[in-house]
Design an enzyme around this catalytic site. Structure first.
Site, PDB file in Angstrom:
ATOM      1  N   LYS A 118      33.412  53.427  70.069  1.00 40.07           N
ATOM      2  CA  LYS A 118      32.484  54.424  69.656  1.00 40.07           C
ATOM      3  C   LYS A 118      31.312  54.716  70.192  1.00 40.07           C
ATOM      4  O   LYS A 118      30.847  55.548  70.818  1.00 40.07           O
ATOM      5  CB  LYS A 118      32.343  54.283  67.977  1.00 40.07           C
ATOM      6  N   GLN A 123      30.935  49.377  60.288  1.00 40.87           N
ATOM      7  CA  GLN A 123      32.306  49.120  60.601  1.00 40.87           C
ATOM      8  C   GLN A 123      33.162  48.354  59.396  1.00 40.87           C
ATOM      9  O   GLN A 123      32.575  47.090  59.043  1.00 40.87           O
ATOM     10  CB  GLN A 123      32.447  48.161  61.902  1.00 40.87           C
ATOM     11  N   ASP A 139      30.160  59.257  59.156  1.00 39.43           N
ATOM     12  CA  ASP A 139      31.427  58.336  58.922  1.00 39.43           C
ATOM     13  C   ASP A 139      32.175  58.823  57.404  1.00 39.43           C
ATOM     14  O   ASP A 139      33.093  58.630  57.444  1.00 39.43           O
ATOM     15  CB  ASP A 139      31.397  56.849  59.008  1.00 39.43           C
TER      16      ASP A 139
END
Length: 281
Positions: free
Chosen positions: A55, A99, A122
């Site tokens: 990422k 994450q 996200d």
């Protein structure tokens, strides 16, 4: 007739070129400032570290900056919430990624939901999911939103078609179903307790497999002319669908790898650029 391959890698590369131009324009307009994505990695899981690195690389490819925050395995929920609060309050951070998964002592849902809606690039907060489900402005959860962008990029019609989603996870199956419903598809959600699963899949014009089991969806469950989206990935390049026998009889399918995966990361970057534009532009 060979099926159309929904090449997520190629589409992501094309999108990155456009994102690079948008970031360059934003830098020029804002006196050199750039969108910044903060990534939080808790613990030392090697797979998670790899995903975070990928990422960060994607950020750099489009000219963005990435702020990498690493926290030890012993981190508590309170400590992680405090770090998220710092990033929420930092005007130079435009997107925040926590994450998944985090160590077991952490309340992951509480930490996801602590991310400010404006920085939830996200698409993991309950508030963002609710707004998306109601058709209001929100960043979509990255994998299902990436799938929607992939279907749109290849002009796959959704309105009026029957979509079967296998899986009901909060960051894939459930938001996927809502996004398809908002696109005027008729949606059936299947899961581990669904009865007569093969018969339901055979009714689908669009199959989205997100069950986390290799080759779980058998080829003879899928009707001719269907569109198959395989969101799974397992060692050896195997997805959740038995794909090989389908290549000559479905209308379109996502390869594994190279289909859904690249669009997930690309969508995270796409939404980070949007967040930066709203703040800096």
């Amino acid at each position: 007739m060979p099926a159309l391959i929904l090449d997520g890698k190629a589409l992501a590369q094309q999108t990155e070129q456009a994102l690079s131009r948008r970031v360059a324009a934003l830098k020029e307009k804002s006196g050199g400032q750039t969108p910044i994505l903060a990534t939080i990695l808790v613990g030392d899981d090697p797979a998670s570290a790899t995903y975070v690195r990928m990422k960060g690389n994607a950020c750099r490819r489009v000219g963005m900056d990435s702020l990498q925050v690493e926290m030890p395995t012993t981190t508590s929920t309170a400590e992680l919430l405090a770090k998220i609060g710092e990033l929420n309050d930092n005007p130079n951070v435009h997107g925040i990624l926590l994450q998944h998964p985090v160590p077991p002592q952490i309340d992951e849902r509480a930490c996801f939901d602590a991310i400010a809606l404006s920085k939830d690039v996200d698409g993991v907060t309950c508030l963002g999911f609710g707004r998306m489900s109601m058709g209001e402005a929100a960043y979509g959860c990255a994998t299902p939103k990436g799938i929607m962008r992939l279907l749109e990029g290849y002009d796959i019609p959704l309105e009026g078609r029957h979509a079967v989603v296998l899986g009901r996870s909060p960051i894939l199956g459930k938001p996927m179903a809502m996004m398809l419903l908002n696109a005027n598809a008729t949606v059936t959600i299947c899961h581990s307790r669904t009865r007569q699963l093969p018969d339901l899949v055979r009714q689908a014009d669009i199959v989205v497999a997100a069950v986390g089991k290799p080759a779980f969806v058998r080829a003879d469950w899928v009707k001719d002319g269907a569109v198959v989206v395989d969101a799974g990935y397992h060692p050896g390049g195997v997805g959740d669908v038995e794909l090989a026998p389908l290549a000559e009889r479905v209308a379109a399918y996502t390869p594994v790898p190279g289909g859904v995966g690249p669009m997930t990361i690309n969508t995270l970057i796409y939404q980070s650029v949007e967040a930066g534009e709203k703040t800096l532009g």
